[in-house]
Design a protein around this motif. Structure first.
Motif, mmCIF file in Angstrom:
data_model
loop_
_atom_site.group_PDB
_atom_site.id
_atom_site.type_symbol
_atom_site.label_atom_id
_atom_site.label_comp_id
_atom_site.label_asym_id
_atom_site.label_seq_id
_atom_site.Cartn_x
_atom_site.Cartn_y
_atom_site.Cartn_z
ATOM 1 N N UNK A 51 -7.849 -2.380 1.219
ATOM 2 C CA UNK A 51 -6.833 -2.101 0.214
ATOM 3 C C UNK A 51 -5.890 -1.032 0.762
ATOM 4 N N UNK A 52 -4.622 -1.346 0.785
ATOM 5 C CA UNK A 52 -3.627 -0.417 1.338
ATOM 6 C C UNK A 52 -3.156 0.546 0.260
ATOM 7 N N UNK A 53 -2.681 1.739 0.658
ATOM 8 C CA UNK A 53 -2.090 2.662 -0.313
ATOM 9 C C UNK A 53 -0.935 1.971 -1.050
ATOM 10 N N UNK A 54 -0.914 2.118 -2.346
ATOM 11 C CA UNK A 54 0.140 1.489 -3.129
ATOM 12 C C UNK A 54 -0.205 0.113 -3.668
ATOM 13 N N UNK A 55 -1.283 -0.495 -3.168
ATOM 14 C CA UNK A 55 -1.705 -1.802 -3.693
ATOM 15 C C UNK A 55 -2.175 -1.679 -5.133
ATOM 16 N N UNK A 56 -1.750 -2.606 -5.979
ATOM 17 C CA UNK A 56 -2.358 -2.728 -7.304
ATOM 18 C C UNK A 56 -3.717 -3.422 -7.125
ATOM 19 N N UNK A 57 -4.757 -2.838 -7.678
ATOM 20 C CA UNK A 57 -6.114 -3.367 -7.495
ATOM 21 C C UNK A 57 -6.468 -4.215 -8.705
ATOM 22 N N UNK A 58 -6.689 -5.501 -8.468
ATOM 23 C CA UNK A 58 -6.964 -6.468 -9.522
ATOM 24 C C UNK A 58 -8.344 -7.050 -9.276
#
Length: 567
Positions: free
Chosen positions: A374-381
């Motif tokens: 998961x990259x910085x700024x990714x919305x985690x769904x």
């Protein structure tokens, strides 16, 4: 023991398995096969051990090795079919079961397995999944005709050897076909019961109402936490004597807690026949099966008449079809007008969520998101269901969510070597490619996490995505406990209405979708920072109403009294 004597290693290995020493037994069987790969019985014995350890690929390889050395083994073909089903390869499993029947047409377990293998764990196309239910019905009808024509004395051995578990994950009304399945199961088990014979259930006696609970999941398990634990804790001991029959193998702190709450917890009694005698001897007024359809012993016992009143509940959330089941305990939050039409049993819908669910109270531990890709700024769904919950008809939904919520990561879960999850991953990758979307930019399959890590990830996530068609009750309740916003799907049947029922009880129905487009709209809305914060605050303020609902257990007690007393 001669270190180079293959047959001696094979015999010793088999003897050690019989003496319940699988580790040392496997060592000698592996040594035997290294010395002489043509030892078919050694390969077969080691294959059955791998089946018990859920090492499906290894088991399939060993059964094939055994069959290479001795092709006319019906049992080896049957167990190969079981291993292939564990791998998610229903097509090859059917071929193995059919090969077993060509060798021995009276191997009833293979005939039963061929029926169940019409239902793939992971369908590759929507049409395949829809047609599989019809194929199951056709093969079940053929099997029913065969059993009625041939009347094998071993017919009862088919029941529970495999189960139509994946049928529930097809969003169709299965009431009629499960009634046929249930009638055949009870017919086969009834023939055994008449020979034994199993005594008729005892009449109601004065005093406390005797309630027996039969389950393989009296331990840290979703069925225990969702359905049963609160009933065990709060059912009034002044009115009821409660005994538990833990027919599974697992035993942990939850098992020990349960043992302290009840008059008696039975465990480790042996095979299903020993369990049947123990339950029958208990002379219960009411028997409760929190789930029917996930465990072989439970299915066999529930197809017998061991008490005057026998009830099922939603641990496996679909009608049982068994004539031996007199009622189905559900919850008002999960049902709708006309829901009785989905059940063969009379529907007993308890108030609200129908259970006294206890919050875990786990202290969250944040997850290293970078390690999950998961990259910085990714919305985690979060997509926290088992792989077989995701139907191919919904694949395009995840493409649309990824397109609209960029940058994001849809997080699915899998265990090392989980072949079913690999099938889902490959299917989704193809759908993303067809839509000209970069799968790897938006989707990750990550390892299942320990409880504290999962709670940490829930708190880090932007949205918890309910799985359409077959919702997840425990995961949705854990999301609520962690104040994680949920987008729910309101399905046609109870099994597709858990998360929507939870949101309904919270007064948050605006986050329930009825279409793919509406679902994606809601996910995108929750990616907005201020909206997300507002919803989290609502969850913090309202969630207490979902937990420790003792009044639902009082409602269950009222139902049990009426059924036990014949009113």
């Amino acid at each position: 023991l001669d270190p180079g004597h293959a047959a001696a290693h094979a015999n010793l290995g088999a003897a050690l398995l019989d003496r319940r020493n699988p580790k040392l037994g496997a060592t000698h069987l592996e040594r035997a096969l290294a010395l002489d790969p043509s030892l078919s019985q050694a390969a077969y014995n080691l294959g059955t051990l791998k089946i018990g350890q859920r090492q499906w690929e290894a088991a399939a390889r060993l059964f094939r090795q055994s069959l290479d050395a001795a092709p006319k083994q019906a049992d080896a073909q049957y167990w190969l079919g079981n291993a292939l089903m564990g791998m998610g390869d229903a097509v090859q499993a059917r071929k193995a079961y059919q090969a077993a029947l060509r060798i021995d047409s009276n191997l009833v377990q293979a005939r039963w397995g061929n029926v169940m293998a019409q239902l793939p764990a992971i369908a590759l196309l929507p049409q395949e999944q829809e047609e599989s239910a019809a194929a199951f019905a056709r093969e079940l009808d053929k099997a029913r005709t065969w059993f009625r024509t041939h009347r094998p004395s071993t017919g009862y051995q088919a029941v529970g050897s495999q189960q139509p578990f994946y049928l529930a994950y097809i969003e169709q009304d299965h009431r009629a076909v499960l009634r046929e399945y249930g009638e055949l199961s009870t017919s086969l088990m009834g023939a055994w019961a008449r020979k034994v014979p199993v005594p008729a259930p005892a009449a109601r006696r004065e005093g406390k109402i005797r309630v027996g609970v039969v389950s393989a999941h009296i331990h840290n398990h979703s069925v225990w936490h969702a359905v049963l634990r609160g009933w065990v804790e709060h059912l009034d001991r002044e009115q009821f004597t409660l005994e538990i029959f833990h027919v599974g193998e697992g035993r942990d702190a939850e098992t020990e807690w349960a043992a302290r709450q009840v008059a008696r917890l039975h465990h480790g009694l042996g095979d299903w026949m020993a369990w049947a005698k123990a339950v029958s001897d208990g002379r219960f007024d009411v028997l409760i099966y929190p789930e029917i359809g996930m465990d072989a012993t439970t299915v066999r016992l529930s197809a017998l008449r061991l008490a005057r009143v026998q009830l099922a509940s939603w641990g496996h959330p679909v009608t049982t079809g068994l004539p031996t089941i007199d009622g189905y305990i559900s919850a008002q939050a999960f049902e709708q007008e006309g829901s009785q039409d989905h059940y063969n049993e009379p529907l007993l819908a308890l108030p609200r969520l129908g259970c006294s669910y206890r919050a875990y109270g786990t202290r969250p531990r944040p997850v290293d998101l970078a390690a999950l890709g998961v990259a910085p700024g990714d919305r985690i769904l979060l997509c926290a269901g088992n792989s077989f919950k995701y139907a191919p008809r919904d694949d395009q939904l995840y493409v649309e969510i990824a397109r609209r919520c960029q940058p994001c990561k849809l997080l699915f879960f899998s265990a090392p070597g989980d072949l079913k999850a690999k099938l889902l991953q490959d299917r989704l990758r193809q759908v993303f490619a067809a839509a000209d979307m970069d799968f790897d930019a938006s989707v990750r399959f990550v390892p299942w996490l320990a409880q504290e890590q999962f709670f940490g990830l829930l708190q880090q996530a932007h949205v918890f995505l309910d799985s359409p068609g077959f919702s997840g009750f425990n995961t949705a309740m854990q999301a609520v406990e962690c104040d994680t916003p949920i987008v729910a799907w309101e399905g046609r049947f109870m099994r597709g209405r858990f998360a929507s029922g939870i949101l309904g009880e919270l007064g948050m129905t605006e986050w329930i979708a009825a279409s793919h487009a509406g679902y994606a709209d809601l996910v995108l809305a929750l990616c907005d920072t201020s909206t997300n914060a507002r919803v989290r605050q609502q969850l913090r303020e309202r969630k207490a109403r979902l937990f420790d609902d003792k009044a639902t257990v009082d409602a269950l007690a009222t139902q049990l009294r009426g059924l036990a007393q014949g009113s």
